[in-house]
Design a protein around this motif. Structure first.
Motif, mmCIF file in Angstrom:
data_model
loop_
_atom_site.group_PDB
_atom_site.id
_atom_site.type_symbol
_atom_site.label_atom_id
_atom_site.label_comp_id
_atom_site.label_asym_id
_atom_site.label_seq_id
_atom_site.Cartn_x
_atom_site.Cartn_y
_atom_site.Cartn_z
ATOM 1 N N ILE A 208 9.355 -4.229 5.967
ATOM 2 C CA ILE A 208 10.289 -3.462 5.120
ATOM 3 C C ILE A 208 11.363 -4.397 4.556
ATOM 4 C CG2 ILE A 208 12.123 -1.722 5.168
ATOM 5 C CD1 ILE A 208 10.406 -0.142 7.174
ATOM 6 N N GLU A 209 11.859 -5.268 5.418
ATOM 7 C CA GLU A 209 12.900 -6.218 5.000
ATOM 8 C C GLU A 209 12.396 -7.119 3.863
ATOM 9 O OE1 GLU A 209 14.934 -9.563 7.586
ATOM 10 O OE2 GLU A 209 15.044 -7.609 8.573
ATOM 11 N N MET A 210 11.213 -7.667 4.037
ATOM 12 C CA MET A 210 10.666 -8.571 3.014
ATOM 13 C C MET A 210 10.326 -7.810 1.734
ATOM 14 S SD MET A 210 8.378 -11.437 4.972
ATOM 15 C CE MET A 210 7.357 -10.321 5.874
ATOM 16 N N TYR A 211 9.856 -6.573 1.914
ATOM 17 C CA TYR A 211 9.540 -5.745 0.746
ATOM 18 C C TYR A 211 10.822 -5.452 -0.037
ATOM 19 C CZ TYR A 211 7.931 -1.739 -1.973
ATOM 20 O OH TYR A 211 7.631 -0.877 -2.989
ATOM 21 N N ASN A 212 11.865 -5.065 0.661
ATOM 22 C CA ASN A 212 13.144 -4.748 0.004
ATOM 23 C C ASN A 212 13.773 -5.985 -0.633
ATOM 24 O OD1 ASN A 212 12.972 -2.045 0.595
ATOM 25 N ND2 ASN A 212 14.201 -2.187 2.461
ATOM 26 N N ALA A 213 13.551 -7.131 -0.008
ATOM 27 C CA ALA A 213 14.088 -8.380 -0.564
ATOM 28 C C ALA A 213 13.270 -8.844 -1.772
ATOM 29 C CB ALA A 213 14.097 -9.458 0.505
ATOM 30 N N GLY A 214 12.098 -8.235 -1.950
ATOM 31 C CA GLY A 214 11.244 -8.590 -3.085
ATOM 32 C C GLY A 214 10.433 -9.855 -2.869
ATOM 33 N N THR A 215 10.345 -10.303 -1.615
ATOM 34 C CA THR A 215 9.682 -11.585 -1.335
ATOM 35 C C THR A 215 8.266 -11.432 -0.773
ATOM 36 O OG1 THR A 215 10.687 -11.608 0.864
ATOM 37 C CG2 THR A 215 11.851 -12.783 -0.871
ATOM 38 N N LEU A 216 7.905 -10.210 -0.426
ATOM 39 C CA LEU A 216 6.647 -10.035 0.318
ATOM 40 C C LEU A 216 5.408 -10.322 -0.522
ATOM 41 C CD1 LEU A 216 5.279 -9.275 2.938
ATOM 42 C CD2 LEU A 216 5.395 -6.876 2.252
ATOM 43 N N CYS B 73 1.196 6.832 13.438
ATOM 44 C CA CYS B 73 2.585 6.566 13.797
ATOM 45 C C CYS B 73 3.322 6.166 12.526
ATOM 46 C CB CYS B 73 2.636 5.438 14.826
ATOM 47 S SG CYS B 73 4.326 4.856 15.132
ATOM 48 N N GLY B 74 4.573 6.545 12.446
ATOM 49 C CA GLY B 74 5.366 6.240 11.257
ATOM 50 C C GLY B 74 5.518 4.750 11.004
ATOM 51 N N PHE B 75 5.615 3.946 12.078
ATOM 52 C CA PHE B 75 5.771 2.503 11.903
ATOM 53 C C PHE B 75 4.506 1.894 11.288
ATOM 54 C CE2 PHE B 75 8.605 3.292 15.677
ATOM 55 C CZ PHE B 75 9.802 3.088 15.010
ATOM 56 N N SER B 76 3.359 2.325 11.788
ATOM 57 C CA SER B 76 2.103 1.845 11.200
ATOM 58 C C SER B 76 1.967 2.346 9.766
ATOM 59 C CB SER B 76 0.911 2.326 12.038
ATOM 60 O OG SER B 76 0.860 1.639 13.277
ATOM 61 N N ASN B 77 2.378 3.560 9.536
ATOM 62 C CA ASN B 77 2.323 4.115 8.178
ATOM 63 C C ASN B 77 3.172 3.283 7.212
ATOM 64 O OD1 ASN B 77 1.538 6.197 6.260
ATOM 65 N ND2 ASN B 77 3.681 6.815 6.331
ATOM 66 N N ASN B 78 4.342 2.850 7.653
ATOM 67 C CA ASN B 78 5.203 2.023 6.793
ATOM 68 C C ASN B 78 4.454 0.800 6.274
ATOM 69 O OD1 ASN B 78 7.396 3.677 7.274
ATOM 70 N ND2 ASN B 78 8.269 2.362 8.873
ATOM 71 N N VAL B 79 3.776 0.129 7.186
ATOM 72 C CA VAL B 79 3.070 -1.105 6.825
ATOM 73 C C VAL B 79 1.937 -0.812 5.836
ATOM 74 C CG1 VAL B 79 1.502 -2.815 7.815
ATOM 75 C CG2 VAL B 79 3.712 -2.401 8.888
ATOM 76 N N VAL B 80 1.198 0.233 6.105
ATOM 77 C CA VAL B 80 0.085 0.604 5.216
ATOM 78 C C VAL B 80 0.604 0.932 3.817
ATOM 79 C CG1 VAL B 80 -1.657 2.396 4.774
ATOM 80 C CG2 VAL B 80 -1.464 1.377 7.053
ATOM 81 N N GLN B 81 1.669 1.713 3.760
ATOM 82 C CA GLN B 81 2.191 2.114 2.448
ATOM 83 C C GLN B 81 2.730 0.917 1.671
ATOM 84 O OE1 GLN B 81 1.282 4.985 1.524
ATOM 85 N NE2 GLN B 81 0.683 5.486 3.619
ATOM 86 N N ILE B 82 3.394 0.006 2.371
ATOM 87 C CA ILE B 82 3.929 -1.190 1.697
ATOM 88 C C ILE B 82 2.790 -2.040 1.142
ATOM 89 C CG2 ILE B 82 4.992 -3.435 2.176
ATOM 90 C CD1 ILE B 82 7.049 -1.944 3.897
ATOM 91 N N LEU B 83 1.787 -2.319 1.967
ATOM 92 C CA LEU B 83 0.678 -3.172 1.503
ATOM 93 C C LEU B 83 -0.088 -2.484 0.377
ATOM 94 C CD1 LEU B 83 -0.534 -4.620 4.921
ATOM 95 C CD2 LEU B 83 0.849 -5.762 3.169
ATOM 96 N N ASN B 84 -0.305 -1.184 0.503
ATOM 97 C CA ASN B 84 -0.977 -0.443 -0.575
ATOM 98 C C ASN B 84 -0.171 -0.524 -1.871
ATOM 99 O OD1 ASN B 84 -3.301 0.420 0.715
ATOM 100 N ND2 ASN B 84 -2.408 2.361 1.403
ATOM 101 N N SER B 85 1.124 -0.354 -1.764
ATOM 102 C CA SER B 85 1.957 -0.313 -2.969
ATOM 103 C C SER B 85 1.970 -1.669 -3.677
ATOM 104 C CB SER B 85 3.376 0.140 -2.633
ATOM 105 O OG SER B 85 4.104 -0.923 -2.084
ATOM 106 N N LEU B 86 1.747 -2.741 -2.914
ATOM 107 C CA LEU B 86 1.699 -4.078 -3.516
ATOM 108 C C LEU B 86 0.290 -4.438 -3.982
ATOM 109 C CD1 LEU B 86 3.995 -6.095 -1.058
ATOM 110 C CD2 LEU B 86 4.588 -5.136 -3.288
ATOM 111 N N GLY B 87 -0.661 -3.542 -3.733
ATOM 112 C CA GLY B 87 -2.040 -3.806 -4.146
ATOM 113 C C GLY B 87 -2.720 -4.883 -3.318
ATOM 114 N N VAL B 88 -2.256 -5.081 -2.089
ATOM 115 C CA VAL B 88 -2.827 -6.100 -1.206
ATOM 116 C C VAL B 88 -4.113 -5.569 -0.560
ATOM 117 C CG1 VAL B 88 -2.431 -7.385 0.941
ATOM 118 C CG2 VAL B 88 -0.567 -7.097 -0.709
ATOM 119 N N THR B 89 -5.134 -6.407 -0.525
ATOM 120 C CA THR B 89 -6.366 -6.082 0.204
ATOM 121 C C THR B 89 -6.153 -6.453 1.664
ATOM 122 O OG1 THR B 89 -7.681 -6.565 -1.742
ATOM 123 C CG2 THR B 89 -8.836 -6.547 0.375
#
Ligand SMILES: N[C@@H](CCC(=O)N[C@@H](CS)C(=O)NCC(=O)O)C(=O)O
Ligand code: FES
Length: 107
Positions: free
Chosen positions: A89-97, A31-47
């Motif tokens: 997405i909001e926290m990622y865009n705000a740079g706070t995540l 699902c696109g919503f689940s994909n969003n979360v995966v891509q954000i966490l991956n892009s931040l290098g989060v385990t």
């Protein structure tokens, strides 16, 4: 909800500092919503660990009751519900995540 489903959810959240309940897997989000979360966490290098709610209807429904949040995905940070796709997405865009996750993991 005092039952095996709740215990399983509690264990997953307790054992995994960043725990994502999602549709599909990290490599194949369904699902696109689940994909969003995966891509954000991956892009931040989060385990992080994931659970595919499409594989388990009890968990799919139980997690909504657990958090009193009606949708999937759901991200938990150190046992606390952090949010779904919109909130991440909001926290990622705000740079706070990234900092929020790093501080939680260090504590
Ligand atoms: N606005 C939500 C989008 C997620 C969403 O709407 N999920 C729906 C469709 S995947 C859902 O979980 N529906 C209940 C279900 O499928 O069990 C968010 O920020 O995470
Ligand atoms: S599975 Fe249809 S919107 Fe997520």
């Amino acid at each position: 909800m005092e039952n095996p489903t709740k215990n399983k959810i509690q264990n997953l959240i307790d054992l995994n500092p960043v725990m994502v309940f999602m549709k599909g897997t990290k490599l194949m989000p369904q699902c696109g919503f689940s994909n969003n979360v995966v891509q954000i966490l991956n892009s931040l290098g989060v385990t992080f660990n994931t659970f595919d709610v499409l594989s388990d209807f009890e968990i799919r429904e139980g997690i909504k009751e657990y958090s009193e949040w009606p949708t999937i995905p759901q991200v938990y940070l150190k046992g606390e519900f952090l949010g779904g796709s919109d909130i991440l997405i909001e926290m990622y865009n705000a740079g706070t995540l990234k900092e929020k996750i790093e501080i939680a993991l260090a504590s």
